[in-house]
Design a protein around this motif. Structure first.
Motif, PDB file in Angstrom:
ATOM      1  N   GLY A 339       0.811  -1.400   0.090  1.00  0.00           N
ATOM      2  CA  GLY A 339       0.082   0.007   0.095  1.00  0.00           C
ATOM      3  C   GLY A 339       0.922   1.151   0.041  1.00  0.00           C
ATOM      4  N   GLU A 340       0.151   2.384  -0.111  1.00  0.00           N
ATOM      5  CA  GLU A 340       0.843   3.764  -0.172  1.00  0.00           C
ATOM      6  C   GLU A 340       1.977   3.857   1.116  1.00  0.00           C
ATOM      7  OE1 GLU A 340      -0.272   8.536  -0.478  1.00  0.00           O
ATOM      8  OE2 GLU A 340      -1.825   6.956  -0.712  1.00  0.00           O
ATOM      9  N   VAL A 341       1.364   3.438   2.639  1.00  0.00           N
ATOM     10  CA  VAL A 341       2.513   3.646   3.587  1.00  0.00           C
ATOM     11  C   VAL A 341       3.759   2.890   3.121  1.00  0.00           C
ATOM     12  CG1 VAL A 341       2.678   3.355   6.141  1.00  0.00           C
ATOM     13  CG2 VAL A 341       0.510   4.025   5.101  1.00  0.00           C
ATOM     14  N   ALA A 342       3.631   1.722   2.714  1.00  0.00           N
ATOM     15  CA  ALA A 342       5.022   0.847   2.719  1.00  0.00           C
ATOM     16  C   ALA A 342       5.686   1.544   1.313  1.00  0.00           C
ATOM     17  CB  ALA A 342       4.514  -0.546   2.241  1.00  0.00           C
ATOM     18  N   LEU A 343       5.050   2.165   0.492  1.00  0.00           N
ATOM     19  CA  LEU A 343       5.849   2.529  -0.724  1.00  0.00           C
ATOM     20  C   LEU A 343       6.327   3.786  -0.307  1.00  0.00           C
ATOM     21  CD1 LEU A 343       2.998   2.249  -3.387  1.00  0.00           C
ATOM     22  CD2 LEU A 343       5.118   1.033  -3.521  1.00  0.00           C
ATOM     23  N   LYS A 344       5.875   4.828   0.666  1.00  0.00           N
ATOM     24  CA  LYS A 344       6.264   5.963   1.132  1.00  0.00           C
ATOM     25  C   LYS A 344       7.749   5.681   1.892  1.00  0.00           C
ATOM     26  CE  LYS A 344       2.471   9.233   1.014  1.00  0.00           C
ATOM     27  NZ  LYS A 344       1.522  10.216   1.609  1.00  0.00           N
ATOM     28  N   ALA A 345       7.436   4.477   2.763  1.00  0.00           N
ATOM     29  CA  ALA A 345       8.476   4.105   3.586  1.00  0.00           C
ATOM     30  C   ALA A 345      10.016   3.648   2.681  1.00  0.00           C
ATOM     31  CB  ALA A 345       8.216   3.140   4.550  1.00  0.00           C
ATOM     32  N   ALA A 346       9.590   2.917   1.663  1.00  0.00           N
ATOM     33  CA  ALA A 346      10.520   2.669   0.767  1.00  0.00           C
ATOM     34  C   ALA A 346      11.296   3.817   0.236  1.00  0.00           C
ATOM     35  CB  ALA A 346      10.038   1.597   0.049  1.00  0.00           C
ATOM     36  N   LEU A 347      10.479   5.029  -0.104  1.00  0.00           N
ATOM     37  CA  LEU A 347      11.021   6.079  -0.555  1.00  0.00           C
ATOM     38  C   LEU A 347      11.753   6.852   0.266  1.00  0.00           C
ATOM     39  CD1 LEU A 347       8.398   6.976  -3.053  1.00  0.00           C
ATOM     40  CD2 LEU A 347      10.705   6.084  -3.688  1.00  0.00           C
ATOM     41  N   SER A 348      11.303   6.889   1.596  1.00  0.00           N
ATOM     42  CA  SER A 348      11.864   7.816   2.646  1.00  0.00           C
ATOM     43  C   SER A 348      12.076   6.739   4.098  1.00  0.00           C
ATOM     44  CB  SER A 348      10.829   8.859   3.099  1.00  0.00           C
ATOM     45  OG  SER A 348      10.705   9.520   1.746  1.00  0.00           O
ATOM     46  N   PRO A 349      13.291   6.042   4.073  1.00  0.00           N
ATOM     47  CA  PRO A 349      13.268   5.283   4.988  1.00  0.00           C
ATOM     48  C   PRO A 349      13.649   6.208   6.396  1.00  0.00           C
ATOM     49  CG  PRO A 349      14.727   4.361   3.344  1.00  0.00           C
ATOM     50  CD  PRO A 349      14.197   5.840   2.869  1.00  0.00           C
ATOM     51  N   ALA A 350      13.557   5.620   7.627  1.00  0.00           N
ATOM     52  CA  ALA A 350      13.859   6.328   8.768  1.00  0.00           C
ATOM     53  C   ALA A 350      15.361   6.523   8.988  1.00  0.00           C
ATOM     54  CB  ALA A 350      13.539   5.616  10.179  1.00  0.00           C
ATOM     55  N   SER A 351      15.568   7.242   9.721  1.00  0.00           N
ATOM     56  CA  SER A 351      17.353   7.463  10.268  1.00  0.00           C
ATOM     57  C   SER A 351      17.784   6.441  11.340  1.00  0.00           C
ATOM     58  CB  SER A 351      17.598   8.961  10.457  1.00  0.00           C
ATOM     59  OG  SER A 351      17.264   9.751   9.467  1.00  0.00           O
ATOM     60  N   GLY A 352      18.755   5.813  11.063  1.00  0.00           N
ATOM     61  CA  GLY A 352      19.134   4.680  12.233  1.00  0.00           C
ATOM     62  C   GLY A 352      20.067   3.789  11.594  1.00  0.00           C
ATOM     63  N   ASN A 353      20.841   3.153  12.547  1.00  0.00           N
ATOM     64  CA  ASN A 353      21.881   2.374  12.205  1.00  0.00           C
ATOM     65  C   ASN A 353      21.577   0.622  12.340  1.00  0.00           C
ATOM     66  OD1 ASN A 353      23.547   4.341  11.469  1.00  0.00           O
ATOM     67  ND2 ASN A 353      24.162   4.549  13.389  1.00  0.00           N
ATOM     68  N   TRP A 354      20.219   0.466  12.308  1.00  0.00           N
ATOM     69  CA  TRP A 354      19.702  -0.930  12.742  1.00  0.00           C
ATOM     70  C   TRP A 354      20.230  -1.741  11.592  1.00  0.00           C
ATOM     71  CZ3 TRP A 354      15.949   2.878  12.238  1.00  0.00           C
ATOM     72  CH2 TRP A 354      15.661   3.540  13.538  1.00  0.00           C
ATOM     73  N   LEU A 355      20.411  -3.175  11.867  1.00  0.00           N
ATOM     74  CA  LEU A 355      20.952  -3.938  10.938  1.00  0.00           C
ATOM     75  C   LEU A 355      19.807  -5.259  11.206  1.00  0.00           C
ATOM     76  CD1 LEU A 355      24.591  -3.938  10.959  1.00  0.00           C
ATOM     77  CD2 LEU A 355      23.379  -3.057   9.171  1.00  0.00           C
ATOM     78  N   TYR A 356      19.036  -5.354  12.170  1.00  0.00           N
ATOM     79  CA  TYR A 356      18.134  -6.425  12.258  1.00  0.00           C
ATOM     80  C   TYR A 356      17.018  -6.053  12.788  1.00  0.00           C
ATOM     81  CZ  TYR A 356      22.883  -8.460  12.460  1.00  0.00           C
ATOM     82  OH  TYR A 356      24.090  -9.200  12.192  1.00  0.00           O
ATOM     83  N   PHE A 357      15.771  -6.792  12.616  1.00  0.00           N
ATOM     84  CA  PHE A 357      14.557  -6.621  13.405  1.00  0.00           C
ATOM     85  C   PHE A 357      13.822  -8.015  13.328  1.00  0.00           C
ATOM     86  CE2 PHE A 357      13.707  -6.368   8.911  1.00  0.00           C
ATOM     87  CZ  PHE A 357      12.585  -7.037   8.614  1.00  0.00           C
ATOM     88  N   VAL A 358      13.132  -8.044  14.436  1.00  0.00           N
ATOM     89  CA  VAL A 358      12.284  -9.216  14.881  1.00  0.00           C
ATOM     90  C   VAL A 358      11.026  -8.869  15.166  1.00  0.00           C
ATOM     91  CG1 VAL A 358      12.152 -11.363  15.938  1.00  0.00           C
ATOM     92  CG2 VAL A 358      14.249 -10.518  15.344  1.00  0.00           C
ATOM     93  N   THR A 359       9.835  -9.356  14.755  1.00  0.00           N
ATOM     94  CA  THR A 359       8.456  -9.310  15.171  1.00  0.00           C
ATOM     95  C   THR A 359       8.354 -10.326  16.500  1.00  0.00           C
ATOM     96  OG1 THR A 359       7.922  -8.756  12.931  1.00  0.00           O
ATOM     97  CG2 THR A 359       6.172  -9.096  14.709  1.00  0.00           C
ATOM     98  N   THR A 360       8.744  -9.813  17.560  1.00  0.00           N
ATOM     99  CA  THR A 360       8.989 -10.406  18.734  1.00  0.00           C
ATOM    100  C   THR A 360       7.375 -11.093  19.300  1.00  0.00           C
ATOM    101  OG1 THR A 360       8.906  -8.442  20.222  1.00  0.00           O
ATOM    102  CG2 THR A 360      11.146  -9.410  19.449  1.00  0.00           C
ATOM    103  N   ASP A 361       6.521 -10.244  18.992  1.00  0.00           N
ATOM    104  CA  ASP A 361       5.140 -10.548  19.462  1.00  0.00           C
ATOM    105  C   ASP A 361       4.217 -10.455  18.155  1.00  0.00           C
ATOM    106  OD1 ASP A 361       2.659 -11.127  20.563  1.00  0.00           O
ATOM    107  OD2 ASP A 361       3.153  -9.973  22.450  1.00  0.00           O
TER     108      ASP A 361
END
Length: 390
Positions: A339-361
């Protein structure tokens, strides 16, 4: 009565009551002989009465016409009952109440525009009528017509496609909602050249069936329905300036759609999407080559045609260009329809040095992020505990 009519009556009355010439001199007649025809007193008396009768007739007739017009405004004609037969009416986007009333009258549903407008303006729900196609009946009372327009049961073919669904999931939904055979949609999907895909899609339909609420024409074909979804994707892509922003980032528009599909598949909440996009970006551009393997379980599930959240060790060894445990960088195309939110996120990622993520719950859709591999392992253990595998 007009001024001309009054003048005519006045002249008629004057002629009937005009006095005789002095001395009884006769008026000039035909052939120069002075003759005149005597008019009876009875005729002279009737003329004003005739004029008055004519005047009353005109006045009363005008009053009747005026009364009829006024009554029509106060009590516009309306059918009685719930009608009969069947007719499909298309309410357009942005239609006013009067525009809807005209469509209903043209379709033979209501008897008059004024009757519907008068009734609907007293019901605030009338402004909430949604655009789309409605199954109604002919010769309905305006009350019955409005009731059906406010009922979801009368909607024809309306369908909502959620974000993150694959083409393999969307086609059966379309078939069920529209009544068009699934084989027709499958056949149409195999001919992407007829669907108006953007050139950068390179014939891939996955990623371009935009998640949205649609009101397809009841007479539409499978190709037309799919094309409308692609058209909606292109409208959104234009509104967010997808092509120019992608090139500014050094990516193709297709890469953005692919990243958006990964973000859509991996995120639990919209607010996490820019951070997930940043993790993908950081790994792809990491100086460590082994980091270029995104290792996303969602890509493994897509390769296998499954819908699980977590891939087993055996599944991560699947041979497929979509398996990001084995292949570096992005998969060859989208794995769902973002959807649009995901498309915008791909165009404008957040600022940060993360290298991993986990959906813990997964139940509560909580995703956590990590900078180091050690913290990543802790997040995986938290996931195992929350899912009963720890």
């Amino acid at each position: 009565m007009s001024d001309a009519d009054l003048d005519f009556l006045r002249q008629l009355s004057e002629r009937q009551q005009r006095p005789e010439p002095p001395g009884g001199a006769p008026r000039a007649g035909r052939g120069g002989r002075g003759r005149r025809r005597k008019k009876s007193r009875k005729g002279r008396k009737l003329a004003p009465l005739i004029a008055l009768a004519f005047l009353l007739t005109v006045v009363c007739g005008g009053g009747y016409v005026g009364y009829t017009a006024l009554n029509g405004m106060l009590n516009p004609p309306d059918y009685k009952g719930e009608g009969a037969g069947s007719v499909t009416v298309w309410i357009h986007e942005g239609d006013s109440v009067s525009a809807m009333a005209q469509r209903l009258k043209d379709a033979g549903v209501v008897k008059s525009v004024d009757a519907f407008v008068k009734f609907a303006t007293k019901d605030t729900r009338a402004t909430s009528i949604q655009p789309g196609y409605y199954h109604l009946r002919r010769e309905m009372s305006v009350k019955s017509a409005l009731t059906l327009l406010l009922s979801d049961a009368s909607r024809v073919g309306r369908l909502t496609i959620p974000e993150g669904k694959r083409v393999a999931q969307i086609l059966p939904t379309l078939a069920k909602k529209t009544g068009i055979p699934l084989k027709n949609f499958e056949k149409a999907a195999k001919h992407p050249g007829n669907l108006g895909l953007p050139s950068y899609a390179k014939g891939k339909l996955e990623g371009y069936l935009y998640p949205f609420t649609y009101d397809p024409d009841p007479k539409a074909t499978a190709t037309q329905v799919l094309r409308s979804m692609v058209d909606q994707f292109k409208r959104v892509a234009t509104s967010i300036d997808l092509e120019d922003k992608a090139r500014a980032l050094g990516m193709s528009p297709a890469d953005v759609v692919t990243i958006a599909s990964l973000v859509q598949a991996e995120s639990g909440r919209p607010e996490d999407m820019p951070k997930i996009a940043k993790v993908i970006d950081n790994r792809i551009h990491s100086p460590q080559p082994w980091m270029h393997k995104l290792q996303l379980d969602s890509t493994v599930m897509y390769a296998l045609g499954k819908y699980n959240i977590v891939a087993t060790i055996a599944e991560t060894k699947t041979i497929s260009p979509y398996n990001t445990y084995n292949v570096s960088g992005l998969p060859p195309g989208a794995i769902d329809n973002p959807g649009e939110v995901a498309l915008k996120a791909a165009l404008s990622p957040a600022s940060g040095n993360w290298l991993y993520f986990v959906t813990t719950d997964p139940t509560r859709k909580i995703t956590k992020f990590a900078y180091s591999y050690a913290d990543f392992q802790k997040l995986k253990q938290e996931l195992a505990r929350n899912t009963g595998h720890g």
